[in-house]
Design a protein around this motif. Structure first.
Motif, short mmCIF file in Angstrom:
data_model
loop_
_atom_site.label_atom_id
_atom_site.label_comp_id
_atom_site.label_asym_id
_atom_site.label_seq_id
_atom_site.Cartn_x
_atom_site.Cartn_y
_atom_site.Cartn_z
N LYS A 14 0.81 -1.22 0.00
CA LYS A 14 0.00 0.00 0.00
C LYS A 14 0.84 1.27 0.00
O LYS A 14 0.46 2.26 -0.60
N SER A 15 1.97 1.23 0.68
CA SER A 15 2.76 2.47 0.74
C SER A 15 3.41 2.73 -0.62
O SER A 15 3.49 3.87 -1.07
N ALA A 16 3.85 1.65 -1.29
CA ALA A 16 4.41 1.83 -2.63
C ALA A 16 3.33 2.37 -3.57
O ALA A 16 3.59 3.26 -4.39
N LEU A 17 2.12 1.84 -3.43
CA LEU A 17 1.04 2.28 -4.30
C LEU A 17 0.70 3.75 -4.04
O LEU A 17 0.44 4.51 -4.99
N ALA A 18 0.75 4.15 -2.78
CA ALA A 18 0.48 5.56 -2.46
C ALA A 18 1.54 6.46 -3.08
O ALA A 18 1.23 7.53 -3.62
N ASP A 19 2.81 6.02 -3.04
CA ASP A 19 3.88 6.79 -3.69
C ASP A 19 3.63 6.89 -5.19
O ASP A 19 3.85 7.94 -5.81
N TRP A 20 3.22 5.78 -5.75
CA TRP A 20 2.93 5.71 -7.20
C TRP A 20 1.82 6.69 -7.56
O TRP A 20 1.94 7.45 -8.52
N TRP A 21 0.77 6.74 -6.77
CA TRP A 21 -0.33 7.68 -7.03
C TRP A 21 0.14 9.13 -6.87
O TRP A 21 -0.31 10.00 -7.61
#
Lengths: 585, 170
Positions: free
Chosen positions: A346-353
């Motif tokens: 989730k944290s990687a995905l948040a960075d991606w967004w």
């Protein structure tokens, strides 16, 4: 029960009825007169008389794409068949199910250069999924039913049945569709479960994932679009789509990045370039999408789901290839995803967004507004705002207007957007709109056109009048073949060789000559009222929207460039197209 | 995506319904998509089922070979596609009819070499032979090469036919 003996022409009609056909598009001629006679003596099938056979095929495409059912075309031999070739090729490139019946000279005349003879199966072999020359009425029932099976199963496509005139008179036994089983054609629709599990495992590891979806979702049917929405929302990943796939995922959703490719959004193309896991469902790595192949999403693992095995590894290597129908594979994928209780990073995905939002902030579809002159993008925006709450279908011709429509008209549902993607056929939009309108008489059907494209099949306004198909032709009139001019500006030193349209017709008067309504808008101030007037007009309308002559379509990936080398504004200096790139146009 | 250094030669067997135009479809696929055909043979192999077997020898990168197989498999009248170079160990044979003219020492030499290649003489005049020779394509190439200085005037070759070794059918 005694065998039912029918003439070939009667077999054709009965087979169409048994296949659930209620509408066909066609044009009569000598070699199909017996079929037209049989058509005259029944009332189950409605025949839409077009003004040119190309129009019949595009209308059938419009009918097919907006309903999910196969489109049916009936044309005569020789020129009837050759005029259908552009439409057939268009349907092949965009995977549209069509059954095209062509008349042929009598069997004893074939090969004699008879009047209106041509080698229809020879000419249409490379532009159909399959074709048949029917040598006797005995074969006709089987071929008719097989044709519908082949056109609609697996990767859909057009088929041609060439029927000599004597075969239309011969008598033979009719058999129903349930008694015809194809000998060889068994397309694979269920994906390999092990591959789907491997795909789920790969998706679970993603830090910078993206969904890249295409027309395969639309062709699979509305259920596939539902499943796509479910899976995309389950993962929280960003999604982009090809031109063909617009509407499969709602454009109003926050996970939607807009279209990708040559005229796609900055965020979609940069996300494609930087992604680490790409999930391609029903798209085929077309050159308008990939840009430079060796710079295409260089650091990503790719999952490719396609019903056509030959699409996988054709252009881009797939780390996991899954042959199957988009809907079936998505269903299995969601089930496996849920049963594995996948935990994403989730944290990687948040960075991606966050990165994606940064790209979004560039607002790549913005353009310079004007109070005096109608900007073509503004015209599409207003058209969208004034029609989005209705049951609206949009078709297009090919060129700048098509790209502006794809960028600025937003689709919430599948089957509402019909455009010639693969072949890029100018002249597609008007007959396609008529096909849509015939299938959906109460819907608002708009052909977003250019003044050059519209003239390629303009005769079909007459068809719209005859069958009271109240299509609206919305012409972005810049007096140029705009996309040609844009390329000449970028690649050929601004030498506008033959891209300016001299002697354009007065589109308002032209509409009136057909008995339709013509409307012209010249200023942004009057645009809304005129669009409303168009919508409120009960019959066909030709809307001449006079727009900025020199506007170019941006953003843009120049030919031979990578996804992260987009030109954003109207800055041709930035469009440094390489010599190699020029050849890729 | 072609890599010139990576060209492979494959023998592909295609079982098709023997319907009108099926060969044109296969050939059109190769010409339309720019693939190579080194040789192609076709004949009906099951009269009751109306199936024909097409044997194609083609060259290309591994990616192109994969495409060729996938494109063949999606043709509607195709029952089956087997890559005899990759999927199985296969035996390949080709037959050639070779006409050699001449007299004296060259004529004697041609006849002696034909014996070494187990070629049969199937027609003869005072100054010509027609040899029938069967074998792998490189054997036939070698025989033709040897005949060239001895008066070779005409060659007719069947192209490769191939079948998998072992008990399994296609």
């Amino acid at each position: 029960m005694a065998a039912q003996e029918l003439t070939g022409a009667e077999i054709v009609i009965k087979a169409l009825v048994d296949q659930g056909v209620d509408t066909i598009f066609g044009y009569p001629g000598g070699a199909v007169l017996p079929i037209y006679d049989a058509l005259f003596q029944q009332n189950k099938i409605r025949h839409i008389l077009v003004r040119h056979e190309q129009g019949a095929v595009h209308a059938a495409e419009g009918y097919a794409r907006s309903t999910g059912k196969p489109g049916v075309v009936l044309v005569t031999s020789g020129p009837g068949a050759t005029n259908a070739v552009t439409g057939l090729t268009d349907a092949l490139m965009d995977s549209i199910p069509l059954v095209c019946l062509t008349g042929q000279v009598a069997t004893h005349l074939i090969g004699n250069d008879a009047f209106q003879e041509c080698d229809t199966v020879g000419i249409t072999r490379p532009c159909t999924k399959h074709n048949w020359l029917v040598n006797s009425a005995k074969e006709l029932t089987r071929v008719m039913h097989e044709a519908f099976y082949v056109a609609t199963n697996g990767r859909p496509g057009p088929v041609v049945i060439d029927i000599p005139k004597d075969v239309q008179f011969q008598k033979a036994e009719y058999v129903g569709p349930q008694n015809v089983v194809h000998k060889t054609y068994r397309p694979k629709v269920k994906g390999d479960i092990e591959a789907i599990k491997a795909a789920v495992d790969l998706i679970a590891t993603a830090k910078k994932p993206i969904f890249y979806t295409g027309g395969g979702i639309i062709n699979s049917g509305p259920f596939a679009s539902q499943l796509l929405r479910e899976f995309v929302q389950l993962t929280g990943f960003p999604i982009t789509s090809t031109l063909m796939g617009l509407g499969a995922y709602p454009a109003s959703d926050k996970q939607w990045l807009g279209m990708l490719g040559m005229h796609g959004t900055y965020e979609a193309n940069n996300a494609m370039h930087d992604c680490d896991v790409m999930i391609n469902i029903g798209a085929r790595f077309d050159d308008r999408v990939t840009g430079r192949i060796d710079a295409f999403a260089p650091n990503s693992k790719k999952i490719h789901i396609d019903i056509d095995a030959s699409s996988i590894n054709k252009i881009i290597h797939a780390d996991i290839g899954i042959v199957g129908d988009a809907g079936h594979v998505l269903e299995d994928m969601i089930r496996i995803w849920k049963s594995k209780a996948v935990k994403i990073d989730k944290s990687a995905l948040a960075d991606w967004w966050r990165q994606i939002d940064h790209w979004r902030d560039r607002r790549s579809l913005d353009y310079k507004k004007s109070d005096e002159i109608i900007k073509p993008q503004y015209a599409i925006e207003r058209l969208y705002q004034l029609t989005k709450d209705r049951e609206t279908y949009i078709t297009t011709e090919v060129g700048q207007h098509q790209m502006w429509a794809a960028q600025h008209y937003h689709f919430e549902k599948p089957n509402r957007w019909l455009t010639s993607g693969g072949l890029g056929t100018m002249g597609y939009g008007l007959p396609a709109a008529i096909g849509v309108q015939i299938a959906h008489p109460d819907a608002l059907v708009i052909d977003i056109a250019g003044e050059a494209s519209i003239q390629m099949c303009i005769q079909e306004i007459s068809t719209a009048m005859q069958f009271m198909a109240p299509v609206k032709i919305f012409i972005l009139n810049n007096e140029y073949m705009g996309m040609v001019r844009q390329w000449q500006e970028l690649l050929h030193g601004g030498r506008y060789s033959h891209s300016y349209s001299e002697s354009l017709p007065d589109f308002v008067k032209l509409a009136e000559a057909f008995g339709a309504v013509g409307i012209r808008a010249k200023t942004p101030g009057e645009l809304d009222d005129k669009i409303k007037q168009m919508i409120d007009t009960p019959g066909p309308v030709v809307f001449d929207c006079v727009v900025d002559k020199f506007e170019n379509c941006y953003p843009m990936i120049p030919s031979g460039a990578a996804h992260n080398e987009m030109i954003l504004g109207d800055d041709p200096e930035a469009a440094m197209v390489t010599e190699e790139g020029k050849m890729l146009v | 995506m072609s890599n010139e250094s990576n060209i492979e030669r494959h023998t592909i067997a295609v079982l098709v319904d023997n319907e009108a135009g099926v060969l044109a479809r296969v050939i059109g696929l190769f010409s339309g998509r720019g693939y190579n055909i080194e040789s192609l043979t076709v004949a009906e192999v099951d009269q009751a089922e109306h199936t024909s077997r097409i044997t194609i020898v083609t060259v290309g990168t591994p990616m192109v070979i994969e495409q060729i197989k996938a494109q063949l498999a999606r043709l509607v009248p195709v029952h089956k596609v087997v890559d005899l170079t990759v999927d199985t160990k296969a035996v390949e044979r080709e037959m050639a009819l070779i006409k050699v003219t001449g007299s004296g020492e060259k004529r004697v030499e041609a006849l002696r070499l034909s014996d070494a290649f187990r070629a049969r003489v199937i027609d003869t005049t005072h100054n010509s032979f027609v040899f029938e020779v069967t074998g792998a394509p490189d054997k036939i190439d070698a025989f033709i090469g040897l005949m060239r200085p001895l008066g070779l005037v005409d060659v007719s070759r069947t192209g490769v036919v191939a079948i998998a070794r072992g008990p399994e059918a296609m």
